[in-house]
Design an enzyme around this catalytic site. Structure first.
Site, mmCIF file in Angstrom:
data_model
loop_
_atom_site.group_PDB
_atom_site.id
_atom_site.type_symbol
_atom_site.label_atom_id
_atom_site.label_comp_id
_atom_site.label_asym_id
_atom_site.label_seq_id
_atom_site.Cartn_x
_atom_site.Cartn_y
_atom_site.Cartn_z
ATOM 1 N N ASP A 235 0.961 -1.267 -0.567
ATOM 2 C CA ASP A 235 0.489 0.078 0.024
ATOM 3 C C ASP A 235 0.646 0.923 0.473
ATOM 4 O O ASP A 235 1.587 1.863 1.045
ATOM 5 C CB ASP A 235 -0.672 0.024 1.177
ATOM 6 C CG ASP A 235 -2.397 0.946 0.723
ATOM 7 O OD1 ASP A 235 -2.945 0.980 0.684
ATOM 8 O OD2 ASP A 235 -1.864 2.077 1.844
HETATM 9 C C1 LIG Z 1 2.844 8.878 -6.030
HETATM 10 C C2 LIG Z 1 2.440 7.724 -7.096
HETATM 11 C C3 LIG Z 1 1.486 6.181 -6.650
HETATM 12 N N1 LIG Z 1 0.750 5.626 -7.856
HETATM 13 C C4 LIG Z 1 0.014 5.110 -7.177
HETATM 14 C C5 LIG Z 1 0.656 3.464 -6.968
HETATM 15 C C6 LIG Z 1 -0.732 3.003 -6.675
HETATM 16 O O1 LIG Z 1 -1.208 2.255 -7.421
HETATM 17 C C7 LIG Z 1 -1.655 3.587 -5.985
HETATM 18 C C8 LIG Z 1 -1.614 3.797 -5.043
HETATM 19 O O2 LIG Z 1 -3.077 2.999 -4.508
HETATM 20 P P1 LIG Z 1 -2.785 1.789 -3.263
HETATM 21 O O3 LIG Z 1 -3.754 1.732 -2.938
HETATM 22 O O4 LIG Z 1 -1.629 1.339 -2.482
HETATM 23 O O5 LIG Z 1 -2.916 0.888 -4.365
HETATM 24 P P2 LIG Z 1 -3.979 0.334 -5.348
HETATM 25 O O6 LIG Z 1 -5.133 0.882 -4.921
HETATM 26 O O7 LIG Z 1 -3.948 0.434 -6.829
HETATM 27 O O8 LIG Z 1 -3.548 -1.061 -5.477
HETATM 28 P P3 LIG Z 1 -4.478 -2.757 -4.046
HETATM 29 O O9 LIG Z 1 -4.931 -1.248 -3.009
HETATM 30 O O10 LIG Z 1 -5.126 -3.283 -5.707
HETATM 31 O O11 LIG Z 1 -2.891 -3.259 -4.229
HETATM 32 O O12 LIG Z 1 -0.743 5.193 -6.772
HETATM 33 C C9 LIG Z 1 2.108 5.634 -9.132
HETATM 34 O O13 LIG Z 1 1.223 4.987 -10.398
HETATM 35 N N2 LIG Z 1 2.839 6.655 -9.304
HETATM 36 C C10 LIG Z 1 3.123 7.907 -8.414
HETATM 37 O O14 LIG Z 1 4.300 8.291 -8.900
#
Ligand SMILES: Cc1cn([C@H]2C[C@H](O)[C@@H](COP(=O)(O)OP(=O)(O)OP(=O)(O)O)O2)c(=O)[nH]c1=O
Length: 200
Positions: free
Chosen positions: A86
């Site tokens: 997460d």
């Molecule tokens: C800061 C940042 C975040 N992110 C993304 C990564 C994660 O997918 C998302 C954070 O949300 P998360 O809740 O960590 O992940 P998710 O909802 O995509 O997937 P799941 O809960 O099923 O594991 O933000 C980027 O792609 N690039 C960036 O620069």
């Protein structure tokens, strides 16, 4: 006599030669990071509510959610190596997850503009009773941004599925001045650290 302490045998968290990792995440970014690193995987997701608990620190939040995601999936997959993660942003004493809508996304980038924030990812590797969770931390410095740049950025990148309303991997040069720490952690998974633990 002191109570015995359970020590996770780290060898339980290594991927066997022909083994497939179970990725407990719907994030296309995490899948891509692992696939590019050559890790064979299958995806099983669990719907875990992501709201912080009262008074919960960002560090405690990402570790709790990473473990909850991995455990929910592992419960149905005995013997398998499962990874949960997460990612949130910590800035000015607040936790920034995914924005609810475009105005919230705009408010996040306005807040980050010209300043530094911390991207935190909790990661848990789990096989049966063996669990190892850790935290990755990257400092990101934002450029000074005006609303025209922010709107131009949102015309190119969907901010709504990303913690902090940006994706450093998608036109990041428009908004990011520099980072200290792993880039992969900002994208959602410190894949170099995962590889070291699973033995790839
Ligand atoms: C800061 C940042 C975040 N992110 C993304 C990564 C994660 O997918 C998302 C954070 O949300 P998360 O809740 O960590 O992940 P998710 O909802 O995509 O997937 P799941 O809960 O099923 O594991 O933000 C980027 O792609 N690039 C960036 O620069």
């Amino acid at each position: 006599m002191a109570a015995a302490t359970a020590i996770t045998p780290i060898s339980a968290l290594r991927l066997a030669g022909d083994e497939t990792l179970v990725l407990a995440s719907a994030s296309p970014r995490r899948r891509e990071l692992l696939v590019r690193a050559g890790v064979p995987l299958e995806i099983r997701t669990a719907d875990i509510p992501e709201a912080p608990q009262a008074g919960e620190s960002p560090e405690a939040l990402v570790l709790r959610l990473a473990s909850a995601k991995a455990r929910a999936v592992a419960a149905a997959m005995p013997g398998r190596l499962v990874l949960g993660a997460d990612t949130v942003i910590a800035f000015a004493g607040q936790i920034f997850g995914k924005p609810a809508d475009l105005p919230a996304a705009r408010a996040m980038l306005r807040a980050f503009a010209g300043r530094e924030h911390t991207v935190l990812t909790g990661v848990c590797l789990l096989r049966d009773c063996a669990e190892h969770c850790w935290l990755a931390r990257t400092t990101v410095r934002f450029r000074a941004l005006d609303d025209a740049v922010i709107d131009g950025y949102f015309a190119l990148v969907n901010p709504l599925d990303k913690a902090g309303a940006y994706g450093i991997q998608e036109h990041g040069e428009m908004i990011v001045a520099g980072i200290d720490g792993l880039l992969s952690n900002v994208i959602g998974l410190p894949v170099e650290e995962v590889l070291a633990l699973v033995g790839r």
